[in-house]
Design a protein around this motif. Structure first.
Motif, PDB file in Angstrom:
ATOM      1  N   SER A 104      -3.680  10.672   7.550  1.00 36.44           N
ATOM      2  CA  SER A 104      -4.590   9.532   7.463  1.00 36.44           C
ATOM      3  C   SER A 104      -4.775   9.175   5.993  1.00 36.44           C
ATOM      4  O   SER A 104      -4.477   9.977   5.104  1.00 36.44           O
ATOM      5  CB  SER A 104      -5.926   9.853   8.134  1.00 36.44           C
ATOM      6  N   GLY A 105      -5.213   7.963   5.788  1.00 31.90           N
ATOM      7  CA  GLY A 105      -5.389   7.496   4.414  1.00 31.90           C
ATOM      8  C   GLY A 105      -4.692   6.168   4.213  1.00 31.90           C
ATOM      9  O   GLY A 105      -4.405   5.450   5.186  1.00 31.90           O
ATOM     10  N   PHE A 106      -4.437   5.839   2.953  1.00 30.95           N
ATOM     11  CA  PHE A 106      -3.858   4.529   2.633  1.00 30.95           C
ATOM     12  C   PHE A 106      -2.557   4.693   1.866  1.00 30.95           C
ATOM     13  O   PHE A 106      -2.387   5.663   1.127  1.00 30.95           O
ATOM     14  CB  PHE A 106      -4.832   3.737   1.739  1.00 30.95           C
ATOM     15  N   LEU A 107      -1.646   3.743   2.074  1.00 33.89           N
ATOM     16  CA  LEU A 107      -0.438   3.671   1.240  1.00 33.89           C
ATOM     17  C   LEU A 107      -0.376   2.273   0.653  1.00 33.89           C
ATOM     18  O   LEU A 107      -0.693   1.292   1.341  1.00 33.89           O
ATOM     19  CB  LEU A 107       0.823   3.917   2.071  1.00 33.89           C
ATOM     20  N   ARG A 108       0.042   2.197  -0.611  1.00 30.26           N
ATOM     21  CA  ARG A 108       0.254   0.880  -1.224  1.00 30.26           C
ATOM     22  C   ARG A 108       1.732   0.778  -1.591  1.00 30.26           C
ATOM     23  O   ARG A 108       2.102   0.996  -2.748  1.00 30.26           O
ATOM     24  CB  ARG A 108      -0.602   0.725  -2.480  1.00 30.26           C
ATOM     25  N   PRO A 109       2.567   0.482  -0.596  1.00 30.23           N
ATOM     26  CA  PRO A 109       4.002   0.484  -0.863  1.00 30.23           C
ATOM     27  C   PRO A 109       4.452  -0.765  -1.613  1.00 30.23           C
ATOM     28  O   PRO A 109       3.852  -1.827  -1.471  1.00 30.23           O
ATOM     29  CB  PRO A 109       4.618   0.508   0.539  1.00 30.23           C
ATOM     30  N   GLN A 110       5.523  -0.604  -2.382  1.00 29.51           N
ATOM     31  CA  GLN A 110       6.106  -1.804  -3.017  1.00 29.51           C
ATOM     32  C   GLN A 110       6.820  -2.653  -1.967  1.00 29.51           C
ATOM     33  O   GLN A 110       6.904  -3.857  -2.074  1.00 29.51           O
ATOM     34  CB  GLN A 110       7.093  -1.382  -4.106  1.00 29.51           C
ATOM     35  N   ILE A 111       7.372  -1.991  -0.945  1.00 28.25           N
ATOM     36  CA  ILE A 111       8.072  -2.710   0.136  1.00 28.25           C
ATOM     37  C   ILE A 111       7.678  -2.064   1.463  1.00 28.25           C
ATOM     38  O   ILE A 111       7.611  -0.838   1.567  1.00 28.25           O
ATOM     39  CB  ILE A 111       9.600  -2.588  -0.016  1.00 28.25           C
ATOM     40  N   VAL A 112       7.432  -2.905   2.481  1.00 34.20           N
ATOM     41  CA  VAL A 112       7.216  -2.380   3.834  1.00 34.20           C
ATOM     42  C   VAL A 112       8.355  -2.881   4.710  1.00 34.20           C
ATOM     43  O   VAL A 112       8.654  -4.084   4.730  1.00 34.20           O
ATOM     44  CB  VAL A 112       5.874  -2.875   4.424  1.00 34.20           C
ATOM     45  N   ILE A 113       9.007  -1.963   5.413  1.00 34.76           N
ATOM     46  CA  ILE A 113      10.027  -2.369   6.392  1.00 34.76           C
ATOM     47  C   ILE A 113       9.398  -2.207   7.774  1.00 34.76           C
ATOM     48  O   ILE A 113       9.073  -1.096   8.200  1.00 34.76           O
ATOM     49  CB  ILE A 113      11.315  -1.523   6.245  1.00 34.76           C
TER      50      ILE A 113
END
Ligand SMILES: Cc1cc2nc3c(=O)[nH]c(=O)nc-3n(C[C@H](O)[C@H](O)[C@H](O)COP(=O)(O)OP(=O)(O)OC[C@H]3O[C@@H](n4cnc5c(N)ncnc54)[C@H](O)[C@@H]3O)c2cc1C
Length: 400
Positions: A142-151
């Motif tokens: 659980s938590g957050f991700l701040r991806p540069q790209i989401v596929i």
């Protein structure tokens, strides 16, 4: 796990696992997020996958990932050599197609294992949601991700596609039994067209062995009226004049259901830092409902584009044009053909006439979305160099 990740892939089906493997292999830092506790299970698929040379004929410009060409034997349950198609009146036509029937549970796990080995972080039992540039994870991680790209490889009800503003296209709804102790032709994958048993779709028998098969029906909701899918499938098993003789008396070992996109490519498959692949993008051949091959080719392209973008070599908008280059034309044609066949599907009489007009070879080409002219779809050539347009026009003239 740190929040700032380069690539987050949502969904560990064939599209997502392939994208994660390819992007990781090319040096990207990747998280592969899957809500299922066990990747590949429960299965929602018939598992039919033509051999690589058949796929190459289906998509001549596509580069097939190695994992679509060399599938480990432990993932292959059975092989077939024919495709047989039944008209509503019970006539059949058949043509050779070399097919593998994969065990999707084993196959998806094999693909996820490859992604892990290439360096991807695999997060099963973890659901993703996407708001304002942040992926929120819940479940095992659980938590957050701040991806540069989401596929977004998150299947036919993709949250990523929805967040890009794509409307939910038309979908086929499918119900499938794994049946044992039945008297099938183990060499043939069969499709049955009939307004009574599969309105706006078809029923199928995909052999898994001598007396074992996936037996299913896939229809579009708009054709279903007040009928219920379980009633249709039970009636197909018990009463179909041809299939009933093989299936009646068999045992249902498993029940699977699922959705199949039926409208072709989503309006946009790339927006900002979001890419869509596989069912999430509508990458399913509308003539057959087969989506595994396109999902894996799209996954490969998404992984390549993401990794190249991170190295500053490519803009993400390249993704859409690469998809179009490799299989866009075939996907569009399959939708055109399906729309033509839709008209015939409204009545068994028309469907029987269409069936009678096509030779087995033409039928194979229609399934491969290669001869729209045979169904009366023709377009004007764009210019003198448009050989295909000219050929279609000539075919149309010869027919009239
Ligand atoms: C009954 C049936 C029979 C079929 N038979 C065939 C066949 O014989 N041959 C063929 O080629 N195709 C067949 N298909 C189609 C084929 O199954 C799909 O086209 C293929 O699985 C697409 O792969 P994908 O990776 O795009 O999506 P999927 O395989 O659907 O994978 C998407 C994954 O994303 C996960 N996910 C979704 N939302 C989230 C979220 N918010 N967070 C985390 N994870 C998420 C899902 O759990 C899933 O594992 C069939 C489909 C059905 C329904």
């Amino acid at each position: 796990m740190k929040e700032e990740i380069q690539v987050a892939v949502v969904g560990a089906g064939p599209a997502g696992c392939t994208a994660a493997e390819v992007a990781s292999y090319r040096g990207a830092e990747v998280a592969l997020i899957e809500r299922k506790s066990e990747i590949g299970s429960p299965v929602q698929c018939g598992g039919f996958l033509p051999e690589a040379h058949e796929l190459q004929a289906l998509m001549p410009r596509a580069r097939l990932p190695q994992t679509l060409q060399d599938i480990p034997e432990r993932c292959i349950l059975h092989r077939t050599h024919l495709q047989r198609i039944y008209s509503p009146s019970g006539e059949s036509k058949e043509f050779p197609v070399a097919g593998r029937v994969v065990d999707r549970r084993a196959f998806d796990r094999f693909l996820a294992h490859r992604a892990a080995r290439a360096g991807a972080r695999v997060l099963p039992a973890t659901r993703a949601s996407w708001t304002d540039g942040v992926l929120q994870l819940s479940g095992r991680f659980s938590g957050f991700l701040r991806p540069q790209i989401v596929i977004g490889a998150d299947g036919p009800l993709s949250i990523i596609s929805r967040s890009m503003g794509n409307p939910s296209g038309e979908r086929g709804i499918c119900l499938e039994y794994e049946m044992a102790d039945i008297d099938i032709d183990p060499d043939a994958a069969e499709m049955y067209f009939s307004a009574d048993y599969a309105p706006g779709g078809y029923a199928w028998i995909i052999p898994l062995g001598e007396d074992l098969a996936n037996v299913g029906v896939g229809v579009r909701a708009s054709y279903l009226a007040s009928q219920k899918l379980p009633d249709l499938l039970d009636r197909f098993v018990q009463e179909h004049p041809v299939a009933g003789k093989m299936l009646r008396g068999g045992e249902v070992m498993a029940v699977m259901r699922g959705l199949v996109p039926a409208s072709g490519s989503a309006g946009s498959v790339q927006k900002d830092n979001l890419l869509l692949a596989g069912d999430a993008a509508g990458h399913v051949m509308a003539t057959s409902g087969g989506g595994i091959p396109l999902a894996m080719v799209a996954g490969r392209i998404a992984g390549e584009v993401a990794a190249a973008y991170l190295k500053g070599e490519l803009a993400l908008r390249e993704y859409q044009s690469r998809i179009r280059e490799e299989f866009g034309k075939e996907l569009d044609r399959s939708v055109q053909i399906r729309k033509m066949v839709d008209m015939a599907m409204k009545s068994d009489r028309l469907m029987n006439a269409l069936f009678a007009a096509l030779s087995p070879d033409q039928m194979k080409s229609v399934m491969r979305a290669q001869i729209p002219a045979a169904l009366g779809i023709a377009r004007e050539p764009k210019d003198d160099s448009d050989r295909e347009g000219i050929a279609l026009q000539k075919t149309r003239r010869n027919k009239t």
